[in-house]
Design a protein around this motif. Structure first.
Motif, PDB file in Angstrom:
ATOM      1  N   MET A 158      16.844 -11.466   8.404  1.00 45.00           N
ATOM      2  CA  MET A 158      16.894 -12.866   8.838  1.00 45.00           C
ATOM      3  C   MET A 158      16.966 -13.789   7.627  1.00 45.00           C
ATOM      4  SD  MET A 158      14.254 -14.923  11.311  1.00 45.00           S
ATOM      5  CE  MET A 158      12.875 -14.718  10.174  1.00 45.00           C
ATOM      6  N   ILE A 159      17.819 -14.801   7.728  1.00 47.55           N
ATOM      7  CA  ILE A 159      17.940 -15.803   6.673  1.00 47.55           C
ATOM      8  C   ILE A 159      17.554 -17.158   7.253  1.00 47.55           C
ATOM      9  CG2 ILE A 159      19.523 -17.004   5.107  1.00 47.55           C
ATOM     10  CD1 ILE A 159      21.166 -14.425   4.987  1.00 47.55           C
ATOM     11  N   GLN A 160      16.589 -17.812   6.643  1.00 46.80           N
ATOM     12  CA  GLN A 160      16.160 -19.133   7.087  1.00 46.80           C
ATOM     13  C   GLN A 160      16.601 -20.184   6.071  1.00 46.80           C
ATOM     14  OE1 GLN A 160      11.853 -18.580   7.698  1.00 46.80           O
ATOM     15  NE2 GLN A 160      12.218 -18.817   9.891  1.00 46.80           N
ATOM     16  N   ILE A 161      17.326 -21.161   6.552  1.00 43.26           N
ATOM     17  CA  ILE A 161      17.763 -22.291   5.736  1.00 43.26           C
ATOM     18  C   ILE A 161      16.904 -23.479   6.129  1.00 43.26           C
ATOM     19  CG2 ILE A 161      19.702 -23.821   5.194  1.00 43.26           C
ATOM     20  CD1 ILE A 161      21.545 -21.468   6.028  1.00 43.26           C
ATOM     21  N   GLN A 162      16.168 -24.023   5.169  1.00 43.50           N
ATOM     22  CA  GLN A 162      15.195 -25.061   5.475  1.00 43.50           C
ATOM     23  C   GLN A 162      15.493 -26.351   4.724  1.00 43.50           C
ATOM     24  OE1 GLN A 162      11.382 -23.289   4.515  1.00 43.50           O
ATOM     25  NE2 GLN A 162      11.348 -22.006   6.348  1.00 43.50           N
ATOM     26  N   ASN A 163      15.836 -27.396   5.489  1.00 44.20           N
ATOM     27  CA  ASN A 163      16.013 -28.755   4.949  1.00 44.20           C
ATOM     28  C   ASN A 163      16.903 -28.765   3.706  1.00 44.20           C
ATOM     29  OD1 ASN A 163      12.669 -28.692   5.777  1.00 44.20           O
ATOM     30  ND2 ASN A 163      14.071 -30.051   6.876  1.00 44.20           N
ATOM     31  N   LEU A 164      18.042 -28.099   3.815  1.00 40.53           N
ATOM     32  CA  LEU A 164      18.928 -27.907   2.669  1.00 40.53           C
ATOM     33  C   LEU A 164      19.882 -29.096   2.505  1.00 40.53           C
ATOM     34  CD1 LEU A 164      19.186 -25.390   0.766  1.00 40.53           C
ATOM     35  CD2 LEU A 164      21.285 -24.868   2.003  1.00 40.53           C
ATOM     36  N   THR A 165      19.929 -29.632   1.280  1.00 38.84           N
ATOM     37  CA  THR A 165      20.857 -30.711   0.953  1.00 38.84           C
ATOM     38  C   THR A 165      21.560 -30.393  -0.358  1.00 38.84           C
ATOM     39  OG1 THR A 165      19.564 -32.422   2.092  1.00 38.84           O
ATOM     40  CG2 THR A 165      21.091 -33.165   0.390  1.00 38.84           C
ATOM     41  N   LYS A 166      22.871 -30.612  -0.383  1.00 41.23           N
ATOM     42  CA  LYS A 166      23.645 -30.430  -1.607  1.00 41.23           C
ATOM     43  C   LYS A 166      24.726 -31.500  -1.680  1.00 41.23           C
ATOM     44  CE  LYS A 166      25.054 -28.477  -5.411  1.00 41.23           C
ATOM     45  NZ  LYS A 166      24.201 -28.477  -6.627  1.00 41.23           N
ATOM     46  N   ILE A 185      26.235 -30.800   2.176  1.00 39.45           N
ATOM     47  CA  ILE A 185      25.272 -30.212   3.114  1.00 39.45           C
ATOM     48  C   ILE A 185      24.125 -31.192   3.259  1.00 39.45           C
ATOM     49  CG2 ILE A 185      23.729 -28.266   3.551  1.00 39.45           C
ATOM     50  CD1 ILE A 185      25.614 -26.582   1.800  1.00 39.45           C
ATOM     51  N   ASP A 186      23.845 -31.599   4.499  1.00 34.39           N
ATOM     52  CA  ASP A 186      22.966 -32.739   4.733  1.00 34.39           C
ATOM     53  C   ASP A 186      21.712 -32.332   5.515  1.00 34.39           C
ATOM     54  OD1 ASP A 186      21.899 -35.244   5.011  1.00 34.39           O
ATOM     55  OD2 ASP A 186      23.426 -35.988   6.401  1.00 34.39           O
ATOM     56  N   ASN A 187      20.622 -32.051   4.781  1.00 30.48           N
ATOM     57  CA  ASN A 187      19.327 -31.729   5.384  1.00 30.48           C
ATOM     58  C   ASN A 187      19.476 -30.657   6.472  1.00 30.48           C
ATOM     59  OD1 ASN A 187      16.512 -32.066   5.513  1.00 30.48           O
ATOM     60  ND2 ASN A 187      16.693 -33.426   7.283  1.00 30.48           N
ATOM     61  N   LEU A 188      20.133 -29.588   6.120  1.00 34.45           N
ATOM     62  CA  LEU A 188      20.475 -28.531   7.074  1.00 34.45           C
ATOM     63  C   LEU A 188      19.320 -27.547   7.251  1.00 34.45           C
ATOM     64  CD1 LEU A 188      22.590 -26.975   8.786  1.00 34.45           C
ATOM     65  CD2 LEU A 188      23.316 -25.852   6.665  1.00 34.45           C
ATOM     66  N   SER A 189      18.962 -27.283   8.507  1.00 36.28           N
ATOM     67  CA  SER A 189      17.986 -26.245   8.847  1.00 36.28           C
ATOM     68  C   SER A 189      18.627 -25.327   9.879  1.00 36.28           C
ATOM     69  CB  SER A 189      16.702 -26.849   9.410  1.00 36.28           C
ATOM     70  OG  SER A 189      16.012 -27.578   8.407  1.00 36.28           O
TER      71      SER A 189
END
Length: 217
Positions: free
Chosen positions: A1-9, A21-25
């Motif tokens: 499992m891969i969890q992406i938490q509050n990702l922004t770039k 990438i805008d605050n992606l979960s």
């Protein structure tokens, strides 16, 4: 499992900050071969690099309970002044696998001949893809990241590469970026659509493709 938490770039483009990438979960399940879909410039390759750890986000994090490959098809993690063989040895040390075994596997699989011992800067894009694909397939990851490449070269080499990739997928997950819906349908069984910095996961691949094609229309 891969969890992406509050990702922004974001990147600076022509003096302006462009958020890719805008605050992606998002949670990506184990045991799926995921198609990562989106228009050109949506951030698909960027997201793959962040998941692999070869690129840092502005904020947020990626958590995984398994091993993840670098993005196959992108040779930016390989050093252009090292030979193909030296790059493979370096990769083996980083990922803690047997160096001699990986070198022998890639040398036979990639079919680069004497160029295997030549600097990467002398390689064509196809040769680099063979090297990176072979090196990745030579390591048994839990999740393979594939950016536009499932096989390169002539028909015989493509067939060999596809057979190997399908073998790896029997015991691993994948996240694949590919503009060919034929390749997507052949190798994937679920989908993620990335658009305007956000992403949606679809258990049904056809639903993901339908949304992707709607966005492009």
């Amino acid at each position: 499992m891969i969890q992406i938490q509050n990702l922004t770039k974001s990147f600076w483009v022509a003096g302006r900050r462009k958020v890719v990438i805008d605050n992606l979960s998002l949670t990506l399940p184990t045991g799926k071969s995921l198609a990562l879909l989106g228009r050109n410039g949506a951030g698909k390759s960027t997201l793959l690099q962040i998941i692999s750890g070869t690129m840092h986000p502005d904020s947020g994090q990626v958590l995984s309970d398994g091993t993840i490959s670098w993005p196959v098809g992108l040779s930016s993690s390989f050093h252009r002044d090292l030979t193909g063989a030296e790059n493979v040895r370096f990769v083996a040390r980083i990922y803690g696998v047997d160096t001699d075994q990986l070198v022998a596997f890639v040398e036979e699989f990639a079919e680069l001949g004497p160029s295997f011992n030549a600097p990467l800067r002398s390689y064509s894009s196809g040769m680099r893809s063979r090297l990176t694909f072979g090196a990745s397939m030579g390591i048994k990851f839990d999740t393979y990241l594939v950016d536009e490449v499932t096989a390169v070269g002539d028909r015989s080499f493509k067939r060999k590469s596809q057979v190997l990739f399908k073998e790896r997928m029997e015991n691993a997950s994948a996240i694949m970026v590919n503009h060919s819906m034929g390749a997507i349908r052949k190798f994937c069984n679920a989908g993620v659509v990335l658009d305007r910095g956000k992403a949606l996961y679809f258990e049904d691949l056809d639903e993901a493709i339908a949304l992707h094609e709607h966005i492009l229309s």
